[in-house]
Design a protein around this motif. Structure first.
Motif, mmCIF file in Angstrom:
data_model
loop_
_atom_site.group_PDB
_atom_site.id
_atom_site.type_symbol
_atom_site.label_atom_id
_atom_site.label_comp_id
_atom_site.label_asym_id
_atom_site.label_seq_id
_atom_site.Cartn_x
_atom_site.Cartn_y
_atom_site.Cartn_z
ATOM 1 N N ASP A 1 -3.456 -3.718 4.051
ATOM 2 C CA ASP A 1 -4.347 -2.615 3.740
ATOM 3 C C ASP A 1 -4.465 -1.703 4.954
ATOM 4 O O ASP A 1 -3.871 -1.947 5.994
ATOM 5 N N TYR B 1 0.823 -1.212 0.000
ATOM 6 C CA TYR B 1 0.000 0.000 0.000
ATOM 7 C C TYR B 1 0.858 1.264 0.000
ATOM 8 O O TYR B 1 0.425 2.311 -0.481
ATOM 9 N N VAL C 1 -1.594 0.790 8.735
ATOM 10 C CA VAL C 1 -1.394 -0.078 7.579
ATOM 11 C C VAL C 1 -0.794 -1.386 8.078
ATOM 12 O O VAL C 1 0.213 -1.385 8.789
ATOM 13 N N THR D 1 -4.270 -8.812 6.102
ATOM 14 C CA THR D 1 -4.582 -7.920 4.987
ATOM 15 C C THR D 1 -3.527 -6.828 4.908
ATOM 16 O O THR D 1 -3.219 -6.196 5.908
#
Length: 254
Positions: free
Chosen positions: A224, A162, A215, A222
């Protein structure tokens, strides 16, 4: 000995589930309440970018309010910030569009705050003007004291899908400047919304946690942005030998 609190990415004005920015403000307020309640002094509170979510003057008015402290508070812009409004509201300066670079002389160290933002983009770069400014500031002044260099974007991969595509690039140019100035003790940054540590040019790179969100890594389920973790900060201690030690803290409501 120098003691600095650092956090990052408060994103004042960020709407979350229709709250019109109330959650972001509340979390920043929670972190500042923790720091203001510390029984001992801090030499500085450092906020490494993304102060506002949209770079609006009204957001910076809220930033100024929530960052009010008995400790000195020092900031630098991030990719969500807008230089003109940042300068006018937070610094009381003419709203020009050039990079916002500042040197702060703490009792036992120089703290150099750089602007790694690129207007209109999410990735980062220290432009020629900023690198020349850094080189000059490290060369003059208090050569007997260590220096800390701070900016928003990490200048290295953090293995976060990310974040890595929008990190600070051109780090080899920064490395050339740092090689000329052995008094630099560490690099401090934000942007990643997670506490992390890596290296550049043989120096520690300390990434402050994000306040508004976190994050996560792929191994955590995940890779994300998540919103269920508490806000965090890091307390840096720079000792008389020029060694930086960092302590990470979660700020949980009482």
């Amino acid at each position: 000995m120098v003691t600095i609190a650092q956090f990052s990415d408060i994103h004042i004005g960020q709407d979350h589930e229709g709250d019109s920015g109330a959650r972001a403000y509340r979390r920043a307020e929670q972190v500042m309440a923790y720091l203001n309640a510390l029984p001992g002094p801090l030499d500085a509170v450092l906020v490494t970018g993304d102060l506002a979510d949209h770079g609006l003057p009204a957001e910076y008015e809220q930033v100024a309010k929530v960052l009010a402290s008995r400790h000195p508070v020092l900031t630098c812009p991030g990719n969500h910030d807008r230089r003109e409004a940042y300068r006018e509201v937070l610094l009381g300066e003419v709203p020009t569009a050039g990079p916002v670079n500042r040197r702060h002389e703490l009792p036992g160290a120089d703290l150099l705050m750089l602007d790694s933002s690129i207007p209109g983009r999410d990735d980062g770069l220290l432009d020629d003007e900023t690198l020349a400014w850094l080189d000059a500031r490290l060369a003059d002044g208090r050569q007997e004291l260590p220096a800390l260099v701070a900016f928003h974007h990490p200048p290295a991969e953090l293995h976060l899908p990310y974040v890595d595509p929008i990190r600070q690039f051109g780090e080899e140019r920064l490395t050339e400047v740092l090689a000329r100035h052995p008094r630099v003790a560490a690099l401090l940054c934000g942007h990643a919304h997670t506490g992390a540590a890596t290296t550049l040019a043989g120096l520690p790179v300390l990434v402050a946690p994000g306040v508004v969100s976190t994050v996560s890594l792929a191994c955590e389920g995940t890779a994300d942005v998540t919103f269920d973790q508490p806000p965090m900060l890091v307390l840096h201690v720079l000792d008389d030998a020029g060694r930086l030690t960092s302590h990470f803290r979660a700020v949980v409501p009482a």
